[in-house]
Design a protein around this motif. Structure first.
Motif, mmCIF file in Angstrom:
data_model
loop_
_atom_site.group_PDB
_atom_site.id
_atom_site.type_symbol
_atom_site.label_atom_id
_atom_site.label_comp_id
_atom_site.label_asym_id
_atom_site.label_seq_id
_atom_site.Cartn_x
_atom_site.Cartn_y
_atom_site.Cartn_z
ATOM 1 N N GLU A 3 -0.777 11.043 -6.445
ATOM 2 C CA GLU A 3 -2.222 11.039 -6.609
ATOM 3 C C GLU A 3 -2.604 10.286 -7.883
ATOM 4 O O GLU A 3 -1.964 10.402 -8.915
ATOM 5 N N GLY A 4 -3.665 9.450 -7.784
ATOM 6 C CA GLY A 4 -4.148 8.690 -8.930
ATOM 7 C C GLY A 4 -3.519 7.316 -9.083
ATOM 8 O O GLY A 4 -3.935 6.534 -9.925
ATOM 9 N N ARG A 111 -6.352 9.474 -3.696
ATOM 10 C CA ARG A 111 -7.193 10.573 -4.198
ATOM 11 C C ARG A 111 -6.645 11.897 -3.655
ATOM 12 O O ARG A 111 -5.811 11.892 -2.749
ATOM 13 N N GLU A 116 -8.530 5.893 -0.747
ATOM 14 C CA GLU A 116 -9.735 5.069 -0.831
ATOM 15 C C GLU A 116 -9.366 3.594 -0.934
ATOM 16 O O GLU A 116 -8.579 3.204 -1.793
#
Length: 124
Positions: A3-4, A111, A116
């Motif tokens: 994530e990120g 995310r 995204e």
């Protein structure tokens, strides 16, 4: 993948057989961001690297761009930068003779609940 993190997804389309390979004379280059400091002996290579750093950083560039900046007689210095791993050559992509190849790229961000596509705009 976590994530990120950001990822670039590149795909290549071809009107040929779909077996893309690097071929022909190289005219495009890109500074290797992972190269670190590599000592250069040739003053001309140091000067060319300064021009590349100032104008392109790690973005791709072609010899025509160097010509437009007023650089001349730089082929040996460029070869030295490539041989030392500071600059990476990016030869043209080819399939069968007479075919066309195109590159598409999207950048995605992972995310917590989705992936995204941040490179997507109104026109693409």
């Amino acid at each position: 993948m976590e994530e990120g993190e950001f990822f670039a997804i590149e795909t290549f389309g071809s009107t040929g057989k779909g077996y893309v390979r690097q071929d022909l004379e190289c005219s495009h280059y890109m500074k290797n961001s992972d190269a670190g400091h590599i000592p250069l002996r040739l003053p001309r290579a140091k000067q060319l690297l300064a021009t590349i750093d100032k104008n392109f950083s790690t973005l791709a560039f072609c010899r025509r761009y160097l010509d437009r900046l007023g650089e001349s007689k730089y082929l040996m210095a460029l070869k030295n930068l490539c041989d030392s791993g500071i600059v990476q050559p990016c030869p043209p992509l080819c399939d069968i003779k007479g075919s066309y190849i195109s590159q598409f790229e999207h950048t995605i961000l992972l995310r917590p609940t989705c992936k995204e596509v941040i490179s997507r705009g109104d026109d693409y």
